[in-house]
Design a protein around this motif. Sequence first.
Motif, PDB file in Angstrom:
ATOM      1  N   PRO A  43       0.811  -1.214   0.000  1.00  0.00           N
ATOM      2  CA  PRO A  43       0.000   0.000   0.000  1.00  0.00           C
ATOM      3  C   PRO A  43       0.853   1.276   0.000  1.00  0.00           C
ATOM      4  O   PRO A  43       1.910   1.330   0.619  1.00  0.00           O
ATOM      5  N   SER A  44       0.352   2.270  -0.702  1.00  0.00           N
ATOM      6  CA  SER A  44       0.983   3.588  -0.700  1.00  0.00           C
ATOM      7  C   SER A  44      -0.108   4.616  -0.953  1.00  0.00           C
ATOM      8  O   SER A  44      -1.257   4.264  -1.253  1.00  0.00           O
ATOM      9  N   LEU A  45       0.233   5.864  -0.833  1.00  0.00           N
ATOM     10  CA  LEU A  45      -0.717   6.953  -1.058  1.00  0.00           C
ATOM     11  C   LEU A  45      -0.570   7.450  -2.494  1.00  0.00           C
ATOM     12  O   LEU A  45       0.498   7.923  -2.884  1.00  0.00           O
ATOM     13  N   LYS A  46      -1.647   7.331  -3.283  1.00  0.00           N
ATOM     14  CA  LYS A  46      -1.609   7.688  -4.700  1.00  0.00           C
ATOM     15  C   LYS A  46      -2.190   9.081  -4.910  1.00  0.00           C
ATOM     16  O   LYS A  46      -3.261   9.399  -4.368  1.00  0.00           O
ATOM     17  N   HIS A  47      -1.519   9.871  -5.705  1.00  0.00           N
ATOM     18  CA  HIS A  47      -1.997  11.215  -6.022  1.00  0.00           C
ATOM     19  C   HIS A  47      -1.833  11.467  -7.515  1.00  0.00           C
ATOM     20  O   HIS A  47      -0.719  11.446  -8.027  1.00  0.00           O
ATOM     21  N   PHE A 100       7.262  13.883   6.794  1.00  0.00           N
ATOM     22  CA  PHE A 100       6.937  12.514   7.195  1.00  0.00           C
ATOM     23  C   PHE A 100       8.215  11.672   7.078  1.00  0.00           C
ATOM     24  O   PHE A 100       8.443  11.015   6.055  1.00  0.00           O
ATOM     25  N   PRO A 101       9.076  11.720   8.084  1.00  0.00           N
ATOM     26  CA  PRO A 101      10.401  11.097   8.003  1.00  0.00           C
ATOM     27  C   PRO A 101      10.333   9.617   7.617  1.00  0.00           C
ATOM     28  O   PRO A 101       9.502   8.860   8.130  1.00  0.00           O
ATOM     29  N   GLY A 102      11.229   9.249   6.712  1.00  0.00           N
ATOM     30  CA  GLY A 102      11.290   7.872   6.247  1.00  0.00           C
ATOM     31  C   GLY A 102      10.411   7.577   5.058  1.00  0.00           C
ATOM     32  O   GLY A 102      10.568   6.547   4.398  1.00  0.00           O
ATOM     33  N   SER A 103       9.462   8.464   4.760  1.00  0.00           N
ATOM     34  CA  SER A 103       8.591   8.268   3.596  1.00  0.00           C
ATOM     35  C   SER A 103       9.367   8.605   2.324  1.00  0.00           C
ATOM     36  O   SER A 103      10.437   9.229   2.375  1.00  0.00           O
ATOM     37  N   ARG A 104       8.812   8.177   1.191  1.00  0.00           N
ATOM     38  CA  ARG A 104       9.526   8.365  -0.067  1.00  0.00           C
ATOM     39  C   ARG A 104       8.535   8.684  -1.174  1.00  0.00           C
ATOM     40  O   ARG A 104       7.540   7.980  -1.351  1.00  0.00           O
ATOM     41  N   ILE A 105       8.797   9.740  -1.922  1.00  0.00           N
ATOM     42  CA  ILE A 105       7.967  10.111  -3.067  1.00  0.00           C
ATOM     43  C   ILE A 105       8.471   9.382  -4.315  1.00  0.00           C
ATOM     44  O   ILE A 105       9.666   9.379  -4.609  1.00  0.00           O
ATOM     45  N   ILE A 106       7.550   8.754  -5.038  1.00  0.00           N
ATOM     46  CA  ILE A 106       7.825   8.262  -6.387  1.00  0.00           C
ATOM     47  C   ILE A 106       6.877   9.010  -7.322  1.00  0.00           C
ATOM     48  O   ILE A 106       5.663   8.844  -7.248  1.00  0.00           O
ATOM     49  N   ALA A 107       7.445   9.855  -8.151  1.00  0.00           N
ATOM     50  CA  ALA A 107       6.652  10.708  -9.042  1.00  0.00           C
ATOM     51  C   ALA A 107       6.990  10.353 -10.489  1.00  0.00           C
ATOM     52  O   ALA A 107       8.143  10.439 -10.900  1.00  0.00           O
ATOM     53  N   PHE A 108       5.985   9.972 -11.250  1.00  0.00           N
ATOM     54  CA  PHE A 108       6.221   9.555 -12.629  1.00  0.00           C
ATOM     55  C   PHE A 108       5.018   9.933 -13.487  1.00  0.00           C
ATOM     56  O   PHE A 108       3.931  10.197 -12.994  1.00  0.00           O
ATOM     57  N   GLY A 109       5.248   9.951 -14.803  1.00  0.00           N
ATOM     58  CA  GLY A 109       4.117  10.147 -15.694  1.00  0.00           C
ATOM     59  C   GLY A 109       4.347  11.144 -16.798  1.00  0.00           C
ATOM     60  O   GLY A 109       5.442  11.276 -17.337  1.00  0.00           O
ATOM     61  N   HIS A 110       3.287  11.883 -17.093  1.00  0.00           N
ATOM     62  CA  HIS A 110       3.164  12.602 -18.351  1.00  0.00           C
ATOM     63  C   HIS A 110       3.661  14.047 -18.210  1.00  0.00           C
ATOM     64  O   HIS A 110       2.873  14.998 -18.165  1.00  0.00           O
ATOM     65  N   TRP A 132       0.586   2.818   9.079  1.00  0.00           N
ATOM     66  CA  TRP A 132       1.141   4.143   8.818  1.00  0.00           C
ATOM     67  C   TRP A 132       0.159   4.990   8.012  1.00  0.00           C
ATOM     68  O   TRP A 132      -0.049   6.169   8.304  1.00  0.00           O
ATOM     69  N   ILE A 133      -0.444   4.386   7.010  1.00  0.00           N
ATOM     70  CA  ILE A 133      -1.414   5.122   6.190  1.00  0.00           C
ATOM     71  C   ILE A 133      -2.619   5.531   7.023  1.00  0.00           C
ATOM     72  O   ILE A 133      -3.133   6.653   6.899  1.00  0.00           O
ATOM     73  N   ALA A 134      -3.076   4.646   7.897  1.00  0.00           N
ATOM     74  CA  ALA A 134      -4.211   4.988   8.760  1.00  0.00           C
ATOM     75  C   ALA A 134      -3.877   6.165   9.672  1.00  0.00           C
ATOM     76  O   ALA A 134      -4.725   7.023   9.941  1.00  0.00           O
ATOM     77  N   ALA A 135      -2.624   6.207  10.126  1.00  0.00           N
ATOM     78  CA  ALA A 135      -2.224   7.265  11.054  1.00  0.00           C
ATOM     79  C   ALA A 135      -1.900   8.572  10.352  1.00  0.00           C
ATOM     80  O   ALA A 135      -2.177   9.665  10.885  1.00  0.00           O
ATOM     81  N   HIS A 136      -1.295   8.514   9.169  1.00  0.00           N
ATOM     82  CA  HIS A 136      -0.758   9.717   8.539  1.00  0.00           C
ATOM     83  C   HIS A 136      -1.334  10.013   7.151  1.00  0.00           C
ATOM     84  O   HIS A 136      -1.050  11.080   6.596  1.00  0.00           O
ATOM     85  N   GLY A 137      -2.084   9.076   6.595  1.00  0.00           N
ATOM     86  CA  GLY A 137      -2.505   9.217   5.210  1.00  0.00           C
ATOM     87  C   GLY A 137      -3.306  10.463   4.910  1.00  0.00           C
ATOM     88  O   GLY A 137      -3.057  11.165   3.924  1.00  0.00           O
ATOM     89  N   ARG A 138      -4.293  10.746   5.749  1.00  0.00           N
ATOM     90  CA  ARG A 138      -5.146  11.903   5.483  1.00  0.00           C
ATOM     91  C   ARG A 138      -4.340  13.204   5.523  1.00  0.00           C
ATOM     92  O   ARG A 138      -4.500  14.069   4.659  1.00  0.00           O
TER      93      ARG A 138
END
Length: 485
Positions: free
Chosen positions: A349-353, A377-387, A408-414
């Motif tokens: 699972p990850s947070l999709k935007h 959000f220490p330790g998190s990582r952005i993966i940004a790809f696309g058009h 982690w998503i439940a705690a910090h996702g929103r």
Amino acid sequence: MPQLNRPDATLIARLLDLLGPQGCVTDDDLIAPWLTDWRGRYSGTSIALLAPATTDEVSAIVRLAAEARVALVPQGGNTGTVAGATPPADGSALLLSMRRMNRIRTTSATDNAIIAEAGVILSDLHAAAAAIGRRFPLSLAAKGSATVGGLVSTNAGGTQVLRFGPMRSLVLGLEAVLADGALFEGLATLRKDNRGYDLRQLLTGAEGTLGIITAAALRLVPSMGARAVAWVGLDSPAKALDLLRRLEERSPESIESFELIPADALTLVLERIPGTRAPLASPSTWNVLIEAVGNRDDAPPASLLEAALTDAMEHGLVLDATIAASEAQAEALWALRESISEAEKRDGPSLKHDISVPVSAMPTFLEEEGPRIEARFPGSRIIAFGHLGDGNIHFNLLPPADADRESWIAAHGREATAMVHDLVAAAGGSLSAEHGIGQAKLAEFARLGDPVRLAALRAIKQALDPLGIMNPGKLVPLAPEAKDQ
């Protein structure tokens, strides 16, 4: 919106009589695969899956649903990413699958048009166009399961928007059943039709909230004479955008796809997708996948691309590059790009935007806002790809490697998603570039949406679906006063 009813045995019996057992499925095991969204984040229930085979059957279903005041949730290939085709958890709606309506009705090389029913799979549409020496210039990773109705209803984007625009720009006409069961017959392949409000465009991107699309007339373009596919390594999004503009200046009609891929996304694919291999000997911080095409009388696109990339390398824009020497190699390069979402899914699972900002602002956004979010959000990582060329990037946040991802998503996702969307809004962008709103982004759309826009959407919804039976709880946020009732 008026109060809706739950489907009861009487309604199901009438639908079974109308559609037969193939068209009115009540077996829980057969319904189950269609109750969860593609990402596995949302699940619902439904006591029946309706699968009409004709437009008349769709009209009859909608009339019965309107009479009973029961909601319908239309669904195509169920490949959407915002749970727009997932039924509610309380079982209050019926699933309406369009997959049996899968005929190509007509093709015309003279009109450069094809008329396809809503259940036609995108790859089959491509094949039908190729059979008459044409092509349908929209492609995406889910082409083997995404359907015409879903693509129209979500105004799908994909990898060729740079040249041809999203689905909206390829729709010539629509046939759709409206919320009272009436049939809108708008399949004419006219390029000019100036008769007031454009219902075709209103239904495109409406996510099934205004009616059920049963068929679409779509624009075709001449088949390509040749194509060239290149994988390029470079060290920044700014240089990638500079490269794109140089390519467009050299050959403005040939560049169809320009996909930005960071090293982390490529690594994820290589780790999670069997049979993939690194395209370049040395890794680069950023990569772009480029597709150039040419007509039969044009100079070979591979030659044009090679010359342009050589020049870019001499000017310090490009670190390394390879051009596919065969169709098999070209497909292998494309597979790296098209497997990113699947690799992320397998990774966990990850947070999709799915965001967009002005093209000129995208390099700065990636290089400045990504690190800002990771620092918050220490330790998190952005993966940004696309058009990159049309300003649409899939800006995904992976939880820390040592964290339980769901927790982690439940705690910090929103909070993390709100931060991403706030930064996008500040940059003059959109929280939904090509995937739609569905139910996944409904709360954020309500929070950040322009009040005038939201009021207009609600007014249109009320006018065309006064009973509120068309895919409720998707796309259109309720007015604040409605929430309090």
